[in-house]
Design a protein around this motif. Structure first.
Motif, PDB file in Angstrom:
ATOM      1  N   GLY A 173      -8.719  -5.199  -3.651  1.00 27.07           N
ATOM      2  CA  GLY A 173      -7.800  -4.353  -2.895  1.00 27.07           C
ATOM      3  C   GLY A 173      -7.735  -4.804  -1.453  1.00 27.07           C
ATOM      4  N   VAL A 174      -6.667  -4.409  -0.790  1.00 24.05           N
ATOM      5  CA  VAL A 174      -6.451  -4.742   0.623  1.00 24.05           C
ATOM      6  C   VAL A 174      -6.053  -3.455   1.344  1.00 24.05           C
ATOM      7  N   VAL A 175      -6.607  -3.261   2.541  1.00 22.49           N
ATOM      8  CA  VAL A 175      -6.336  -2.036   3.285  1.00 22.49           C
ATOM      9  C   VAL A 175      -6.358  -2.350   4.780  1.00 22.49           C
ATOM     10  N   THR A 202      -1.396  -7.748  -5.704  1.00 23.15           N
ATOM     11  CA  THR A 202      -0.626  -6.566  -6.094  1.00 23.15           C
ATOM     12  C   THR A 202       0.383  -6.233  -5.012  1.00 23.15           C
ATOM     13  N   GLU A 203       1.433  -5.536  -5.409  1.00 20.55           N
ATOM     14  CA  GLU A 203       2.467  -5.149  -4.457  1.00 20.55           C
ATOM     15  C   GLU A 203       1.913  -4.182  -3.419  1.00 20.55           C
ATOM     16  N   ARG A 204       0.994  -3.332  -3.834  1.00 25.65           N
ATOM     17  CA  ARG A 204       0.405  -2.393  -2.880  1.00 25.65           C
ATOM     18  C   ARG A 204      -0.378  -3.144  -1.806  1.00 25.65           C
ATOM     19  N   ALA A 211      -0.360  -5.426   4.001  1.00 25.86           N
ATOM     20  CA  ALA A 211      -0.404  -6.614   4.853  1.00 25.86           C
ATOM     21  C   ALA A 211       0.870  -6.762   5.674  1.00 25.86           C
ATOM     22  N   THR A 212       2.025  -6.534   5.054  1.00 29.56           N
ATOM     23  CA  THR A 212       3.283  -6.680   5.795  1.00 29.56           C
ATOM     24  C   THR A 212       3.434  -5.569   6.832  1.00 29.56           C
ATOM     25  N   MET A 213       2.931  -4.374   6.535  1.00 28.41           N
ATOM     26  CA  MET A 213       2.940  -3.324   7.553  1.00 28.41           C
ATOM     27  C   MET A 213       2.131  -3.759   8.765  1.00 28.41           C
TER      28      MET A 213
END
Length: 464
Positions: free
Chosen positions: A339-341, A406-408, A413-415
């Motif tokens: 996951g990425v946050v 994943t798209e989430r 990341a783009t935000m």
């Protein structure tokens, strides 16, 4: 190392500089004529250039060739032509813009050093050499702080692409200013952000909630992250040595992102902030996870890469990530969920106000003294938007999307990439480092005391 060399290295510019000849190289600026009465809406000022038949002349001052502008008549005018289909789209867009706005759009090669000279001499005179400057940040930041640039909000751009979807343009705020002056094309598809990645399989096994859900609820804070690091740090075989750490990651990206997450910096403007309470909170937190809790893997000074890629072996719960890191060190090929946050919010930070990334590349600004700057911006916007908002053509994001798995993950990341801040701390030649702090060799107070005067002196020299 000279500051301009350092910043070029930091920003990773892939641009070969034009030869250092006369300022008036290809696309030289035509002579000025008296501007006719303008009925255009917006912030109109007195200086404009026009052709004999009344066309407004709009010129970008830069240090390399640009394609395609008004002087180009064929796609083969670009000696580096490699994509004829999109090249024709760019050339066709140029013709459309000329007709739509009744303008001539060109560039002038000022040379790299010539850009700085032009900014420092022509803008204070009230008669800028060009309508748009393309700048390295070493020129752009001082120009903004000297009030040489026109603000995007002043031009009436609130509510438009540059502040919202950023499908074409993105903005950069400097030194915590409310107004934004620098802007740039949104990108070529790679994502300029360094989120916090985590082993979701490991987190679920520990009975912990997905950090993404905590972020979405506004509950992802330093203290919550600290509790996760403690829960994930384990001595599996009880031999007295830690086998799995809560965190491992490149110290430079760790520091930069924690500073952003606490709405602070070390050198974000003309005054140092190393000695500020918010920055001391950052350094205290780093000291806590490395030396008190011992949940962050000790830094290995002999092997830069191992400090971050431990995650690929399943031996780190959290780490610094980016699309290129997943590509080089492992991502979709690993036997666990990732996951990425965004980085957790610090005690002085704000979910609404925090910046989330460091800027890269070249940036535009429209100088004070430009007639009808909104028209100038609109022309540049349409020229940049040659792909007519079709991001599959204009910005091939497939590779970056795939790297983020994943798209989430990709959306976080783009935000982050869409909300850049700015901090010069890596580029002032002070050799500032938190490695002694991480190793327990220096206290926070001693580190600040040693570097605060050096950083302020470097900033004074940078902005003088």
């Amino acid at each position: 190392m000279q500051k301009h060399i350092a910043i070029i290295l930091m920003l990773g510019l892939g641009i070969s500089l034009a030869s250092c000849g006369n300022k008036a190289a290809s696309g030289a600026i035509p002579g000025k004529t008296e501007a006719p009465q303008s009925a255009a809406e917006g912030n109109s000022q007195e200086n404009g250039r026009y052709t004999d038949d009344g066309k407004r002349i709009i010129t970008i001052g830069t240090w390399f060739d640009k394609y395609y502008v008004s002087k180009h008549q064929d796609i083969h005018d670009d000696p580096g032509l490699s994509q004829p289909v999109t090249a024709q789209m760019r050339l066709d867009r140029m013709r459309e813009i000329e007709a739509k706005y009744n303008i001539v759009f060109n560039f002038v090669n000022l040379t790299f050093e010539g850009v700085r000279e032009s900014i420092d001499i022509s803008i204070p005179s009230g008669d800028p050499d060009v309508e748009i400057y393309e700048v390295d940040l070493q020129f752009g930041i001082p120009a903004v702080l000297k009030d040489y640039a026109i603000g995007l909000k002043e031009m009436g751009l609130e509510g438009t692409d540059v502040f919202n979807s950023q499908n074409v343009m993105k903005y950069l705020r400097v030194a915590s200013q409310d107004e934004a002056y620098l802007f740039s094309p949104s990108g070529s598809g790679a994502t300029n952000a360094y989120p916090l990645a985590f082993n979701l399989t490991m987190i679920r096994a520990a009975g912990l909630e997905n950090p993404q859900d905590l972020y979405d609820k506004g509950e992802w804070t330093w203290e919550k992250w600290r509790s996760y690091l403690t829960a994930l740090t384990r001595d599996a075989d009880d031999d007295g040595d830690i086998d799995t750490y809560g965190f491992s990651g490149y110290w430079t990206y760790t520091l930069s992102n924690l500073l952003l997450s606490n709405n602070t910096g070390i050198a974000p403007g003309t005054q140092e902030k190393l000695s500020s309470p918010a920055t001391q909170e950052v350094l205290d937190f780093i000291n806590t996870i490395y030396n008190k809790d011992k949940t962050a893997r000790p830094w290995d000074r002999s092997n830069w890469e191992i400090n971050n890629r431990l995650y690929a072996e399943g031996l780190s719960g959290f780490w610094v990530c980016a699309d290129w890191i997943f590509n080089e060190q492992g991502g979709t090929d690993l036997p666990f969920e990732i996951g990425v946050v965004p980085w957790p919010r610090g005690p002085s930070g704000s979910f609404a106000e925090n910046h989330h990334s460091q800027p890269q590349g070249n940036w535009y600004f429209i100088p004070q003294g430009t007639e009808n700057p909104r028209l100038v911006y609109d022309v540049l916007f349409d020229w940049t938007n040659w792909y007519d908002y079709d991001l599959d053509i204009g910005q091939d994001t497939a590779w970056s999307r795939n790297m983020y798995i994943t798209e989430r993950n990709y959306k976080y990341a783009t935000m982050m990439a869409s909300r850049p801040g700015f901090d010069l701390w890596e580029n002032l030649g002070t050799d500032f480092s938190i490695l002694p702090l991480m190793a327990g060799e220096l206290s926070v107070v001693t580190l600040i005391g040693e570097y605060q005067p050096l950083i302020q002196e470097a900033l004074d020299n940078y902005f003088k």
